[in-house]
Design a protein around this motif. Structure first.
Motif, PDB file in Angstrom:
ATOM      1  N   UNK A 123       7.410   5.387  19.071  1.00  0.00           N
ATOM      2  CA  UNK A 123       8.829   5.168  19.296  1.00  0.00           C
ATOM      3  C   UNK A 123       9.643   5.130  18.023  1.00  0.00           C
ATOM      4  N   UNK A 124      10.949   4.876  18.163  1.00  0.00           N
ATOM      5  CA  UNK A 124      11.857   4.886  17.005  1.00  0.00           C
ATOM      6  C   UNK A 124      11.548   3.801  15.976  1.00  0.00           C
ATOM      7  N   UNK A 125      11.056   2.633  16.422  1.00  0.00           N
ATOM      8  CA  UNK A 125      10.741   1.566  15.461  1.00  0.00           C
ATOM      9  C   UNK A 125       9.632   2.005  14.515  1.00  0.00           C
ATOM     10  N   UNK A 126       8.592   2.631  15.071  1.00  0.00           N
ATOM     11  CA  UNK A 126       7.480   3.124  14.254  1.00  0.00           C
ATOM     12  C   UNK A 126       7.977   4.194  13.295  1.00  0.00           C
ATOM     13  N   UNK A 127       8.740   5.135  13.839  1.00  0.00           N
ATOM     14  CA  UNK A 127       9.238   6.252  13.020  1.00  0.00           C
ATOM     15  C   UNK A 127      10.087   5.740  11.854  1.00  0.00           C
ATOM     16  N   UNK A 128      11.003   4.826  12.128  1.00  0.00           N
ATOM     17  CA  UNK A 128      11.873   4.313  11.075  1.00  0.00           C
ATOM     18  C   UNK A 128      11.080   3.539  10.035  1.00  0.00           C
ATOM     19  N   UNK A 129      10.061   2.807  10.488  1.00  0.00           N
ATOM     20  CA  UNK A 129       9.226   2.046   9.556  1.00  0.00           C
ATOM     21  C   UNK A 129       8.501   2.975   8.583  1.00  0.00           C
ATOM     22  N   UNK A 130       8.011   4.104   9.096  1.00  0.00           N
ATOM     23  CA  UNK A 130       7.326   5.076   8.233  1.00  0.00           C
ATOM     24  C   UNK A 130       8.311   5.710   7.248  1.00  0.00           C
ATOM     25  N   UNK A 131       9.492   6.046   7.734  1.00  0.00           N
ATOM     26  CA  UNK A 131      10.532   6.618   6.860  1.00  0.00           C
ATOM     27  C   UNK A 131      10.881   5.635   5.747  1.00  0.00           C
ATOM     28  N   UNK A 132      11.057   4.367   6.117  1.00  0.00           N
ATOM     29  CA  UNK A 132      11.398   3.343   5.121  1.00  0.00           C
ATOM     30  C   UNK A 132      10.286   3.194   4.083  1.00  0.00           C
ATOM     31  N   UNK A 133       9.043   3.191   4.543  1.00  0.00           N
ATOM     32  CA  UNK A 133       7.897   3.006   3.643  1.00  0.00           C
ATOM     33  C   UNK A 133       7.778   4.175   2.670  1.00  0.00           C
ATOM     34  N   UNK A 134       7.946   5.380   3.208  1.00  0.00           N
ATOM     35  CA  UNK A 134       7.771   6.573   2.371  1.00  0.00           C
ATOM     36  C   UNK A 134       8.955   6.821   1.435  1.00  0.00           C
ATOM     37  N   UNK A 135      10.062   6.105   1.655  1.00  0.00           N
ATOM     38  CA  UNK A 135      11.224   6.272   0.773  1.00  0.00           C
ATOM     39  C   UNK A 135      11.074   5.480  -0.529  1.00  0.00           C
ATOM     40  N   UNK A 136      10.044   4.635  -0.597  1.00  0.00           N
ATOM     41  CA  UNK A 136       9.798   3.837  -1.806  1.00  0.00           C
ATOM     42  C   UNK A 136       8.848   4.617  -2.720  1.00  0.00           C
ATOM     43  N   UNK A 137       9.289   4.930  -3.923  1.00  0.00           N
ATOM     44  CA  UNK A 137       8.530   5.790  -4.825  1.00  0.00           C
ATOM     45  C   UNK A 137       7.159   5.208  -5.147  1.00  0.00           C
ATOM     46  N   UNK A 138       7.072   3.881  -5.291  1.00  0.00           N
ATOM     47  CA  UNK A 138       5.768   3.263  -5.597  1.00  0.00           C
ATOM     48  C   UNK A 138       4.736   3.571  -4.515  1.00  0.00           C
ATOM     49  N   UNK A 139       5.182   3.669  -3.265  1.00  0.00           N
ATOM     50  CA  UNK A 139       4.262   3.977  -2.170  1.00  0.00           C
ATOM     51  C   UNK A 139       3.787   5.424  -2.237  1.00  0.00           C
TER      52      UNK A 139
END
Length: 678
Positions: free
Chosen positions: A563-579
């Motif tokens: 769902x959208x919560x999972x998708x947004x969480x992945x987008x947020x995580x991958x937007x952090x350069x350290x990750x």
């Protein structure tokens, strides 16, 4: 030539008739075994015997598909994944029951019926009120046709494929009426509830609050295969074809004879005093039962009085549900402390003076968040009422505002992380507080613990104590440091209880983890809302971790069950350069980021082996059951010569002695995990 053709035709016809007869005989045998196991709870053959017979039936049906019928045991999980449940109009309304909460209510119920009938020549039937989901089963000419939820009483949802997976539901019965309807309650046993929650905990999924919620959520799953894995059960309690019998108690005996599972605590009662006595008896048994109940149902036994007693628009007047009060105890709230998890979420917890509640000793309860504490006006040192929510989770109901309470200070929520003292934050409209410090020691340690856990990278031997020791000595500060373990050998060997052998074992486990399939890595990264099952779904679509992190929100959301919560969480995580840098570094040190899942656990040497589990192990029994089954093994309840292994913990008891006498292989928990590694 004509004579030869006639002979061939006759031979083929007889041959096919023999095949059909053979299939029917196997089906009947399997039905008998299923009824003994799932309804009577008295298995008459070993699991392996059952499995072999089922395999024999499958082989015949595959060879002769014209003889496959909907009532075959092979068709229990034959439904397709649905996009929605179709609506179904009940032939007869599925009414709810009025409630009684005390003896006065029961006496009023009795008086009302006597007033309607103007006589006393009737009796009652009392049975447990199963805490589950109401269901109606419909059979046509002896074959299971449809299963429907209550819905609004007039219209429910067709959940036939899901209910078909329930082993205690017969697929055919020895009643060939054009229309046969029986109603009951779908439920989840306490044992299965614990197993499912243990599995969800390992997968970092939200836990079900109680068995009823789990059963209701399961029956509305769109995928029957998932439903089958949850092992639902059902008790039947109401036969609608009342013209055949004069009493409810007689009708229950009849449906029981047809193979339906009927609760054995039901009892015929001659008077309201007998009713009250049996209600109390059931309540005394409540916490010894293998399933949840929340009361008892009282019905007039004689069908002929039903219409005269009558109905309201919502419930029949000839029945009532006596609701047992939740067991509530008073104890002292000794302290409140906050803890931080790997995501930074702050959880408030209560330490209680020990109290016996619902069959267990309760010493702690979750207080969720600061708002919960304020709303309940909870103070440290106050006397509080405690119950188990859904008879599972300890919950502080309310404080007792006595003289002591008025002398206590109002609790103030913490503003800084209990681990790193960083300022806590609240996001959007959430009530939870979060520590957002990337360098929070406790968050890092809990994240590392999650990363190395069995459900994730499975680095055997790297316990929380070792992680804490390595972190304190600045050897491991983040995930990538785990894979630089070898560089710190001399420093590690100086630590207490860390010798050459321990070092080498850990190093071997770390190296081995590099070859895990990428779903283990993705789950281990601890991205919010991404449990182990979701990790597999994601990588089945994107094939490797980098592809996933480069995907758009729309692409991620397009995956079924994401769902959208999972998708947004992945987008947020991958937007952090350290990750992003972390994934690159993990790939450089040799950690696999690709998903190869045509993998199968069939190669593991416990595939198709049978296990009996006994004694006390390091984790709950459902954990080991799931692990064995995930690698293709079987867990059975009784020891026999055909049992492959007895997994024995402490205080193993009689099963251990029997295994020795039958020369069954006896293994410890350590032996078991070595087998998996093999």
């Amino acid at each position: 030539m004509l004579l030869k053709n006639i002979k061939d035709f006759t031979f083929n016809r007889r041959y096919m008739e023999d095949i059909k007869k053979q299939i029917e005989e196997i089906k009947l045998t399997l039905e008998t075994w299923e009824h003994a196991y799932y309804v009577l709870d008295k298995p008459i053959v070993d699991d392996l015997v059952y499995d072999n017979k089922l395999k024999e039936l499958k082989t015949l049906e595959e060879k002769y598909p014209e003889y496959i019928t909907s009532d075959s045991p092979t068709q229990r999980v034959g439904g397709q994944v649905s996009e929605k449940f179709e609506k179904y109009n009940h032939k007869y309304p599925m009414l709810s029951l009025d409630n009684a909460f005390n003896q006065d209510d029961l006496y009023d119920f009795d008086k009302s019926i006597k007033k309607q009938l103007e006589k006393d020549n009737f009796s009652y039937f009392v049975e447990p009120k199963i805490d589950g989901l109401s269901i109606s089963l419909i059979y046509e000419k002896g074959k299971f046709s449809k299963a429907v939820t209550r819905g609004n009483g007039l219209q429910g949802e067709d959940v036939t494929f899901n209910v078909k997976t329930i082993r205690s539901v017969p697929l055919r019965i020895n009643d060939t009426s054009d229309y046969f309807e029986v109603r009951g309650e779908v439920f989840l046993s306490k044992k299965e509830f614990e197993r499912i929650n243990e599995e969800r905990k390992l997968s970092n999924e939200d836990l079900f609050a109680n068995p009823r919620n789990a059963a209701a959520g399961t029956i509305r799953q769109l995928n029957p295969t998932i439903v089958a894995s949850r092992r639902l059960d059902v008790f039947l309690y109401y036969y609608l074809n009342r013209d055949k019998y004069t009493k409810h108690s007689e009708s229950l005996s009849y449906i029981s004879s047809l193979g339906f599972k009927v609760n054995d605590l039901g009892k015929h009662c001659k008077s309201i005093e007998d009713v009250i006595e049996h209600i109390n008896y059931i309540e005394n048994q409540r916490y010894n039962l293998q399933y949840e109940i929340d009361g008892a149902v009282v019905k007039v036994d004689e069908f002929k009085f039903y219409d005269k007693i009558g109905y309201t628009s919502k419930f029949p007047k000839w029945a009532t549900a006596y609701k047992y009060p939740a067991e509530i105890k008073v104890t002292k709230l000794l302290n409140i402390f906050a803890s931080v998890g790997r995501t930074g979420k702050i959880t408030y917890n209560a330490i209680l003076s020990p109290v016996s509640l619902a069959g267990t000793t309760v010493q702690a309860a979750t207080l969720h968040n600061a708002e919960y504490i304020f709303n309940k006006k909870i103070k440290v040192g106050s006397n509080v009422k405690v119950k188990k929510a859904g008879d599972i989770i300890p919950e502080v109901l309310e404080v007792i505002e006595d003289e002591l309470y008025n002398t206590l200070e109002t609790y103030k929520k913490i503003e800084y992380c209990p681990a790193c003292d960083s300022k806590l934050e609240i996001f959007n409209d959430e009530v939870d507080q979060y520590c957002i410090n990337f360098n929070c020691e406790r968050k890092i340690i809990k994240s590392l613990e999650h990363f190395v856990s069995r459900g994730a990278m499975n680095i055997d031997g790297m316990s929380i104590k070792i992680i804490e020791k390595l972190y304190a000595n600045k050897i491991i500060k983040n995930v990538i440091d785990i894979y630089n373990f070898k560089k710190h050998k001399s420093k590690i060997l100086e630590l207490d209880n860390m010798g050459e052998k321990s070092f080498n074992n850990l190093l071997e486990a770390i190296e081995k983890s590099k070859t895990n399939d990428a779903d283990k890595l993705l789950f281990g990264l601890g991205i919010r809302y991404v449990g182990s099952k979701t990790a597999k779904l994601l990588l089945e679509r994107f094939k490797d971790v980098k592809n996933l992190l480069n995907a758009t929100k729309e692409e991620i959301e397009s995956i079924y069950e994401v769902g959208p919560k999972v998708a947004q969480s992945i987008i947020d995580w991958s937007s952090i350069q350290e990750n992003v840098d972390l994934i690159n570094e993990l790939q450089i040190v040799g950690v696999n980021i690709n998903f190869s899942k045509n993998q199968s656990n069939d190669n593991v040497n416990i595939s198709k082996k049978s296990f009996v589990i006994t004694g006390t192990l390091s984790k709950p029994r459902p954990y080991f059951v799931d692990l064995i089954e995930s690698f293709g093994g079987k867990v059975i309840s009784a020891i026999s010569k055909k049992t492959d292994y007895l997994l024995a913990g402490e205080e193993a008891g009689s099963k251990l002695e029997k295994a020795k006498s039958l020369q069954v292989n006896i293994i410890s928990e350590e032996d078991f995990f070595k087998m998996l590694e093999g």
